[in-house]
Scaffold this motif. Structure first.
Motif, PDB file in Angstrom:
ATOM      1  N   PHE A 184     -54.695 -23.631  23.616  1.00 31.77           N
ATOM      2  CA  PHE A 184     -54.261 -22.280  23.268  1.00 31.77           C
ATOM      3  C   PHE A 184     -53.403 -21.787  24.431  1.00 31.77           C
ATOM      4  CE2 PHE A 184     -58.045 -22.241  20.499  1.00 31.77           C
ATOM      5  CZ  PHE A 184     -57.467 -21.732  19.351  1.00 31.77           C
ATOM      6  N   ASP A 230     -57.578 -25.864  20.611  1.00 29.62           N
ATOM      7  CA  ASP A 230     -56.891 -25.522  19.366  1.00 29.62           C
ATOM      8  C   ASP A 230     -56.836 -26.750  18.478  1.00 29.62           C
ATOM      9  OD1 ASP A 230     -55.425 -24.404  17.369  1.00 29.62           O
ATOM     10  OD2 ASP A 230     -53.538 -24.330  18.488  1.00 29.62           O
ATOM     11  N   SER A 268     -51.701 -17.908  17.175  1.00 29.76           N
ATOM     12  CA  SER A 268     -52.536 -18.786  16.357  1.00 29.76           C
ATOM     13  C   SER A 268     -51.638 -19.786  15.644  1.00 29.76           C
ATOM     14  CB  SER A 268     -53.314 -17.959  15.336  1.00 29.76           C
ATOM     15  OG  SER A 268     -53.833 -18.797  14.334  1.00 29.76           O
TER      16      SER A 268
END
Lengths: 583, 583
Positions: A178, A220, B182
């Motif tokens: 991330f 992630d 994201s």
């Protein structure tokens, strides 16, 4: 003052006292001129009585109450007529003399009881209501307790908890990071740590010889069931130690925690090499609460014209004790199971050592009873046992048989939640070969030291090199893993080279570590516990979500707060970023 | 086994034992046929002797050593001839019989001694070497100890440490969030928490009535000196409590920690209203280790034709005891100080109560000795004291005088690092008015409850409303702050409205909290300690960077690992992001 006592502590000793409680309305029951209120807080439930004959006004006001209202009640503690000996407060009740509604409540979307009617989706959306239920509340308290014990133990052993940074540097190697855009440095990004690995090694270079940290880490990944993008590690590192020191220290830590939380003395943890685990359980994290070890049949089954076995690299089976009486239908169900895509086998061969002493199999055409007798000897089977056999390429058939072994154990109730079987798995390979990228990958991570006696193989046969790497397995789950680290800058450099890093890439990503190694890095080794998993297994569950206060769902979303979400254009602009919409 | 003992534990009791130590070369000294090696680890320094007459080969090998080499030595513990009684191991030495170099070292960029020659920049770049130095190492160990004590105390009091999520939702309100794109939800972002505020309130709604967490928080501010983009809070919340409960619990917690770490009993903490603090110290976090309280002179100085005083909203001064003998030059230096841009005053008036009983001032033209006599009475000044006076707009002159007060106290050595003066500041205003945006701002945060007795003023005179908000001040620093929270959804809604949120904005950002308040939110209140600051003040310093293992510099960069840094195009692409370069 909102309360003099909690709803979990009053008993006959408090008889005659005037007390004040605050809590939630669990339940209301009417009996003629009496209203019974079960008042709940974190500590328990206490029965409160509103008596129309004693206080009509109060009795009537109590009718305004509904489930989950927040109430403050004052009254006299009295012995109950109908005692409930299942709860600590069940011998008394409070005769209300005053009460006030501190807050009202809409009807909750599911009932706040141990066996609730709410779906998981609904309960995640209203997580704050789910936490009112004992099962979830108790799990969070249990987690706290385990964390406290870990910290207590390690601190007593001289470990220092050091907070390492969360805003660090992105490394393309390994799982996906991330990232966090830097406003002050436009176009540049921080990354969130997948683990504090390099920082804890720098602390060792810094001379802090015993480090730990209970710390959030981030990955992630494309989510699999029961994986969380943020997770918690008990991260540990020691200097001037060998593998044996780490195993001993963290075996004792684990024993301490299990003893304190479960009252169980685990004894000495068995150890097993990676190779043995793979050959015997088809798995590097075997559940050894039960047997069903693999039995290899290659030398017994070949050359009998059964093509499937003849062409197979490996013929291997497990023995299910006392299962010879299973019906055809039961065995067919397991055949269907191994053929599911997630297992991926093409079929299942069985042989029975019947209770009458005869032997039968699904391959009677090819193998005589005498052949089967030899099989059963290899399996150490006795009358009443069932043998289930898979055949194929070794590296495929082992995980398939492992899946079957676990599924059968689950079905037979052999995976007991209150039984704990720890195991050290050691001597992992240093490297494996990644077909896709056509290069070596570090099995543990690029900082893991090869075994000194295998180091020469790095030049000639890298896949044969074993690492000083170890996993702590508990009930078939990897709960911790670690390794002895490289501390020599030349060996580290060679390792990066072997893993396909150019000198420039190694320098750009890990230059600070390589640089640190120039200034007297001590020998060091470490381990990290997957805390969510460790706690949930100790708690008797394999669902880590239940042990996380506010988990993400399987799409990595927090459906309670509705995150992630879009940003203001102003925010994006400040970060010098643009979202590409037409991909 | 790398060592049998550490370098900090051997003494005369170990005489005659053969021991093995590992550590770093602190120092090498030659005396004829003897080489003395000071071997250092986390625990101390032990002297090792290589004697050419006893072991020529070893003596020669020792010449390969250099500073910061990592060494393992085995030898006999012997009483020393020249004892060093300043260190615990100073009565013995090790007569080396074996040794090996575990790792070499380049010459470090600065010396690893308590008073090093390295610049701060250099020491941050090589932080892992700086941590080898006692001052930094001891601070990290001290931080660990304070964290352990906090956890121990709160756990004993029934608080549960709950980990709240790090990947949460961005809220444009307040300070700037760090955000995390994201990948799975392109165009959407998580935010890193500025504090777990809403989550801890949800835990209260969830019935966990005593929560704490030692937790990293993040704020993307334009950095000021000694601010870090990531910082640590001891975050706490309780249900069914009032302000008084919070003050008592956390006063006891603070006393416990100070007693355990410093051996000091703090006694009962004084309390002061915000208004009193502002009027008396010009500051809502007054350092009360010393006096110099403000003395307002308005009614004594007006109407004497001194335009500066006549036109001033506030004329206010401090008394410096025993400073009447300061020279003109000394006073001029303070005048220059208050005129610096960071203080911003236009001038400084002084009056002296001389040792001979006469009174003189810098405004003799306007004020007679009789006038000055009245001033001195107001100041409660005695012969030998100096009065320093500022005049102007009240809200400007108070902070200016506060700065002067602090600077003089610093200069006079009144801010003693080993003296601890805690103070509760209470009754903060609920709101202030932001000229720039033309709207009210929450002084603490939007979840803070107004005092019930002031609630009616919300409609008529919002700036007069006091909050149930409180700060714990230690030695002139805010070390903790908190408030009683709103738990009524209508009041919370009114508050968002007052703060200029549209219904839609409030819903989008805090809908989950408003929603939670529908289901029986209990009365609750909390507090958060700025842990970095708290630890550094306890440690006797105001530089938080020294108490953080791997801090960012004043440009929010980690210069050791060189972060933030650019991403691969592939990474940006996966995140559906583009960096705008032509701003």
């Amino acid at each position: 003052m909102y309360r003099s006592h909690t709803c979990g502590e009053l008993n006959l000793k408090n008889q005659g006292q005037t007390v004040t409680l605050s809590g939630w309305v669990q339940n209301l029951r009417e009996f003629g001129k009496l209203t019974f209120l079960d008042l709940r807080d974190r500590y328990g439930i206490t029965q409160v009585v509103f008596n129309a004959e004693e206080n009509q006004a109060l009795y009537e006001k109590a009718h305004e109450l509904g489930r989950e209202f927040v109430v403050q009640v004052t009254g006299l503690v009295k012995e109950r007529e109908n005692k409930n000996l299942n709860i600590p407060t069940g011998e008394i009740e409070i005769i209300a003399s005053e009460f006030s509604i501190l807050n009202s409540s809409e009807i909750p979307p599911f009932t706040i009881i141990d066996d609730t009617d709410g779906s998981e989706e609904l309960r995640m959306r209203y997580r704050y209501l789910d936490i009112r239920r004992n099962p979830l509340k108790d799990k969070l308290i249990f987690r706290h307790k385990v964390a406290q014990l870990f910290r207590q133990y390690l601190s007593q052993e001289g470990f220092i908890e050091v907070e390492t940074p969360v805003l660090i540097k992105s490394t393309p190697e390994g799982a996906r990071d991330f990232v966090v855009p830097s406003r002050v440095n436009p176009g540049q990004f921080f990354a969130l740590p997948q683990s504090p690995q390099t920082f804890k090694q720098l602390l060792m270079v810094g001379g802090l010889d015993k480090y730990f940290q209970i710390v959030k880490c981030f990955r992630d990944e494309d989510l699999r069931a029961d994986r969380q993008p943020e997770f918690t590690q008990v991260d540990c590192e020691m200097s001037f130690v060998e593998q044996e020191d780490i195993l001993q220290v963290f075996e004792l830590a684990t024993k301490f925690i299990v003893k304190e939380t479960k009252g169980i003395d685990l004894g000495t943890f068995p150890r097993m090499t990676y190779e043995h685990a793979m050959n015997t359980y088809g798995n590097d994290k075997p559940d050894i609460r039960f047997g069903m070890e693999f039995c290899e049949l290659n030398e017994l089954v070949k050359g009998k014209d059964f093509a499937i076995f003849d062409s197979a690299e490996l013929v291997v089976g497990i023995k299910v004790e006392g299962a010879s009486e299973w019906t055809r239908k039961q065995i067919d169900e397991w055949t269907d199971y191994v053929k599911t895509p997630q297992v991926g086998a093409t079929g299942l061969i069985w042989a029975k050592y019947n209770l009458d002493g005869t032997l039968t199999s699904s391959v009677n055409k090819f193998y005589s009873e005498e052949d089967l007798k030899k099989w059963s000897e290899k399996f150490k089977a006795k009358a009443g046992d069932l043998m289930l056999i898979l055949a194929g390429e070794a590296k495929k058939v082992r995980p398939q048989l492992s899946a079957l072994r676990m599924a059968i154990a689950e079905k037979l109730g052999l995976r007991k939640a209150d039984e704990f079987a720890p195991l050290w798995v050691v001597d992992f390979p240093l490297l494996d070969w990644d077909e896709e990228s056509g290069r070596y990958h570090a099995m543990h991570h690029p900082f893991t030291a090869p075994k000194p006696e295998d180091q020469a193989l790095l030049e000639t046969d890298p896949l044969k090199v074993r690492a000083n790497a170890y996993d702590l397995v508990l009930n078939g789950n990897e709960v911790a893993g670690g390794s002895v680290r490289i501390y020599d800058k030349n060996l580290q450099s060679k390792m990066f080279n072997l893993l396909g890093f150019s000198q420039e890439e190694a320098e750009a990503q890990f230059g600070f570590l390589m640089n640190a190694f120039k200034f007297g890095a001590p020998p060091h080794a470490g381990i990290a516990f997957g805390f969510d998993r460790f706690v949930s297994i100790l708690g008797g569950s394999e669902t880590i979500r239940d042990y996380i206060a506010f988990p993400k769902n399987n799409s990595a979303r927090d459906i309670m707060i509705d995150a992630p979400s879009r940003l203001d254009d102003k925010q994006l602009d400040e970060l010098a970023l643009k979202v590409i919409t037409n991909r």
